[in-house]
Each structure stands twice: as C-alpha cells, then as structure tokens.
Design a protein around this motif. Structure first.
Motif, PDB file in Angstrom:
ATOM      1  N   ASP A  26      20.299  -2.514  18.707  1.00 12.69           N
ATOM      2  CA  ASP A  26      19.777  -1.161  18.913  1.00 12.69           C
ATOM      3  C   ASP A  26      19.277  -0.516  17.628  1.00 12.69           C
ATOM      4  N   CYS A  27      19.419  -1.213  16.512  1.00 17.11           N
ATOM      5  CA  CYS A  27      19.031  -0.657  15.217  1.00 17.11           C
ATOM      6  C   CYS A  27      17.602  -1.088  14.873  1.00 17.11           C
ATOM      7  N   ILE A  28      16.741  -0.104  14.608  1.00 18.77           N
ATOM      8  CA  ILE A  28      15.363  -0.388  14.225  1.00 18.77           C
ATOM      9  C   ILE A  28      15.117   0.194  12.841  1.00 18.77           C
ATOM     10  N   HIS A  29      14.804  -0.702  11.889  1.00 20.13           N
ATOM     11  CA  HIS A  29      14.456  -0.273  10.540  1.00 20.13           C
ATOM     12  C   HIS A  29      13.125   0.479  10.620  1.00 20.13           C
ATOM     13  N   PRO A  30      12.928   1.489   9.797  1.00 23.51           N
ATOM     14  CA  PRO A  30      11.666   2.237   9.840  1.00 23.51           C
ATOM     15  C   PRO A  30      10.425   1.387   9.522  1.00 23.51           C
ATOM     16  N   LEU A  31      10.616   0.208   8.950  1.00 22.80           N
ATOM     17  CA  LEU A  31       9.522  -0.718   8.651  1.00 22.80           C
ATOM     18  C   LEU A  31       9.778  -1.961   9.500  1.00 22.80           C
ATOM     19  N   HIS A  32       8.995  -2.144  10.585  1.00 24.55           N
ATOM     20  CA  HIS A  32       9.336  -3.189  11.547  1.00 24.55           C
ATOM     21  C   HIS A  32       8.117  -3.715  12.305  1.00 24.55           C
ATOM     22  N   THR A  33       8.339  -4.830  13.019  1.00 25.35           N
ATOM     23  CA  THR A  33       7.340  -5.371  13.952  1.00 25.35           C
ATOM     24  C   THR A  33       7.977  -5.447  15.333  1.00 25.35           C
ATOM     25  N   HIS A  34       7.123  -5.487  16.351  1.00 22.80           N
ATOM     26  CA  HIS A  34       7.604  -5.680  17.718  1.00 22.80           C
ATOM     27  C   HIS A  34       7.190  -7.045  18.267  1.00 22.80           C
ATOM     28  N   ASP A  35       6.091  -7.584  17.737  1.00 22.62           N
ATOM     29  CA  ASP A  35       5.561  -8.840  18.255  1.00 22.62           C
ATOM     30  C   ASP A  35       5.021  -9.667  17.090  1.00 22.62           C
ATOM     31  N   SER A  36       4.320 -10.749  17.387  1.00 26.38           N
ATOM     32  CA  SER A  36       3.827 -11.641  16.334  1.00 26.38           C
ATOM     33  C   SER A  36       2.349 -11.421  16.020  1.00 26.38           C
ATOM     34  N   THR A  37       1.823 -10.226  16.332  1.00 23.63           N
ATOM     35  CA  THR A  37       0.411  -9.936  16.066  1.00 23.63           C
ATOM     36  C   THR A  37       0.149  -9.570  14.610  1.00 23.63           C
ATOM     37  N   GLY A  38       1.196  -9.307  13.829  1.00 29.77           N
ATOM     38  CA  GLY A  38       1.028  -8.875  12.448  1.00 29.77           C
ATOM     39  C   GLY A  38       0.959  -7.371  12.290  1.00 29.77           C
ATOM     40  N   LEU A  39       1.071  -6.634  13.397  1.00 31.03           N
ATOM     41  CA  LEU A  39       1.052  -5.176  13.328  1.00 31.03           C
ATOM     42  C   LEU A  39       2.406  -4.688  12.832  1.00 31.03           C
ATOM     43  N   HIS A  41       4.817  -1.608  11.907  1.00 33.24           N
ATOM     44  CA  HIS A  41       5.054  -0.200  12.212  1.00 33.24           C
ATOM     45  C   HIS A  41       5.795   0.432  11.035  1.00 33.24           C
ATOM     46  N   ILE A  42       5.277   1.543  10.560  1.00 37.28           N
ATOM     47  CA  ILE A  42       5.918   2.296   9.483  1.00 37.28           C
ATOM     48  C   ILE A  42       6.300   3.640  10.100  1.00 37.28           C
ATOM     49  N   ASP A  43       7.601   3.825  10.287  1.00 38.43           N
ATOM     50  CA  ASP A  43       8.086   4.976  11.051  1.00 38.43           C
ATOM     51  C   ASP A  43       9.293   5.594  10.344  1.00 38.43           C
ATOM     52  N   TYR A  44       9.040   6.220   9.201  1.00 37.86           N
ATOM     53  CA  TYR A  44      10.105   6.895   8.461  1.00 37.86           C
ATOM     54  C   TYR A  44      10.192   8.340   8.921  1.00 37.86           C
ATOM     55  N   PRO A  45      11.396   8.919   8.930  1.00 43.09           N
ATOM     56  CA  PRO A  45      11.542  10.305   9.390  1.00 43.09           C
ATOM     57  C   PRO A  45      10.858  11.324   8.480  1.00 43.09           C
ATOM     58  N   LYS A  46      10.640  10.953   7.217  1.00 39.89           N
ATOM     59  CA  LYS A  46       9.884  11.836   6.332  1.00 39.89           C
ATOM     60  C   LYS A  46       8.852  10.987   5.589  1.00 39.89           C
ATOM     61  N   LYS A  47       7.839  11.610   5.049  1.00 41.21           N
ATOM     62  CA  LYS A  47       6.733  10.909   4.401  1.00 41.21           C
ATOM     63  C   LYS A  47       7.209  10.269   3.097  1.00 41.21           C
ATOM     64  N   ILE A  48       7.240   8.942   3.063  1.00 47.83           N
ATOM     65  CA  ILE A  48       7.508   8.218   1.825  1.00 47.83           C
ATOM     66  C   ILE A  48       6.506   7.077   1.740  1.00 47.83           C
ATOM     67  N   GLN A  49       6.315   6.569   0.544  1.00 49.07           N
ATOM     68  CA  GLN A  49       5.372   5.476   0.363  1.00 49.07           C
ATOM     69  C   GLN A  49       6.105   4.143   0.424  1.00 49.07           C
ATOM     70  N   VAL A  50       5.638   3.230   1.258  1.00 44.60           N
ATOM     71  CA  VAL A  50       6.200   1.893   1.341  1.00 44.60           C
ATOM     72  C   VAL A  50       5.145   0.894   0.914  1.00 44.60           C
ATOM     73  N   THR A  51       5.608  -0.257   0.435  1.00 46.80           N
ATOM     74  CA  THR A  51       4.701  -1.254  -0.112  1.00 46.80           C
ATOM     75  C   THR A  51       4.775  -2.563   0.676  1.00 46.80           C
ATOM     76  N   LEU A  52       3.827  -3.423   0.399  1.00 48.24           N
ATOM     77  CA  LEU A  52       3.830  -4.753   0.992  1.00 48.24           C
ATOM     78  C   LEU A  52       5.088  -5.507   0.575  1.00 48.24           C
ATOM     79  N   GLY A  53       5.531  -5.314  -0.649  1.00 46.65           N
ATOM     80  CA  GLY A  53       6.780  -5.912  -1.109  1.00 46.65           C
ATOM     81  C   GLY A  53       7.972  -5.435  -0.293  1.00 46.65           C
ATOM     82  N   ASP A  54       7.992  -4.147   0.063  1.00 45.03           N
ATOM     83  CA  ASP A  54       9.061  -3.615   0.911  1.00 45.03           C
ATOM     84  C   ASP A  54       9.101  -4.341   2.256  1.00 45.03           C
ATOM     85  N   PHE A  55       7.924  -4.609   2.824  1.00 44.33           N
ATOM     86  CA  PHE A  55       7.888  -5.291   4.111  1.00 44.33           C
ATOM     87  C   PHE A  55       8.463  -6.704   4.002  1.00 44.33           C
ATOM     88  N   PHE A  56       8.028  -7.463   2.991  1.00 46.59           N
ATOM     89  CA  PHE A  56       8.549  -8.818   2.852  1.00 46.59           C
ATOM     90  C   PHE A  56      10.041  -8.812   2.504  1.00 46.59           C
TER      91      PHE A  56
END
Length: 112
Positions: A26-39, A41-56
């Motif tokens: 039930d836990c969803i990180h604010p930086l996540h995927t739902h499928d294998s399309t490469g999309l 999702h960046i869904d933080y409760p407040k505006k912060i900058q995330v990087t490609l390194g953060d995703f990997f």
C-alpha cells in the motif's frame, strides 16, 4: 503531479523500465512507475526538484555517466543521453525531471 518518460535502448534493443518501481504493498513512493512504459510519476506533496539519479536510486540501480546497473563503460560500452532529442554531454544523475520530458538513454557496445 507530473510525468517524465524514460527510454533505455541497448544495442538497438529497448530495455523496459520495470512496473511498480517505488511501489510496495500500500506504500507508494512519490517517485514511481505503474507499468513498463517508462512513464515516471512524480507526485510529491510539495514542490521539490527530483533528478534522474533520484529515480534510479529508487529503482536500486547504480547510475552515472559511465554505468547503468551492471553495464559499464569500462567493460566496453558507450553511453549517450538525450532530453527531448537534444544530446546531453555529462552529469546524467543531476538531470532534473520535468513534466512531459522525454529522456532517452542509448547504450552501445564499443566492441565490434
């Protein structure tokens, strides 16, 4: 809530981004995927900058200008990265993820 699209191609073959990156039960990180399309999702409760390194990092994959997971420049691979079809020369980890951005990572064997 916004999205970036990541595509990885190694020697002409598309390597899918796994589904459910950043999702555990039930836990969803604010930086996540739902499928294998490469999309991504960046869904933080407040505006912060995330990087490609953060995703990997969220994926648990080593990522730099010369390595993606177990694929390393040292082992005979070359890396190119494009954002919206424009070549980026370095600092791949620090690329800021932005809405509607298309990131393409090309990995090519330098051995013939």
């Amino acid at each position: 809530h916004y999205h970036s699209k990541i595509e990885i191609i190694q020697d002409g073959k598309k390597i899918p981004i796994p589904p459910n990156v950043g999702i555990s039960g039930d836990c969803i990180h604010p930086l996540h995927t739902h499928d294998s399309t490469g999309l991504v999702h960046i869904d933080y409760p407040k505006k912060i900058q995330v990087t490609l390194g953060d995703f990997f990092d969220t994926m648990g994959i080593v990522f730099s200008d010369s390595q993606l997971g177990s694929v390393k420049k040292f082992d005979g691979f070359n890396f190119e990265l494009y954002i919206n079809d424009k070549l980026v020369k370095s600092n791949y980890r620090n690329i800021k993820l932005e809405d509607k951005q298309k990131i393409k990572i090309l990995i090519k064997s330098s051995r013939g």
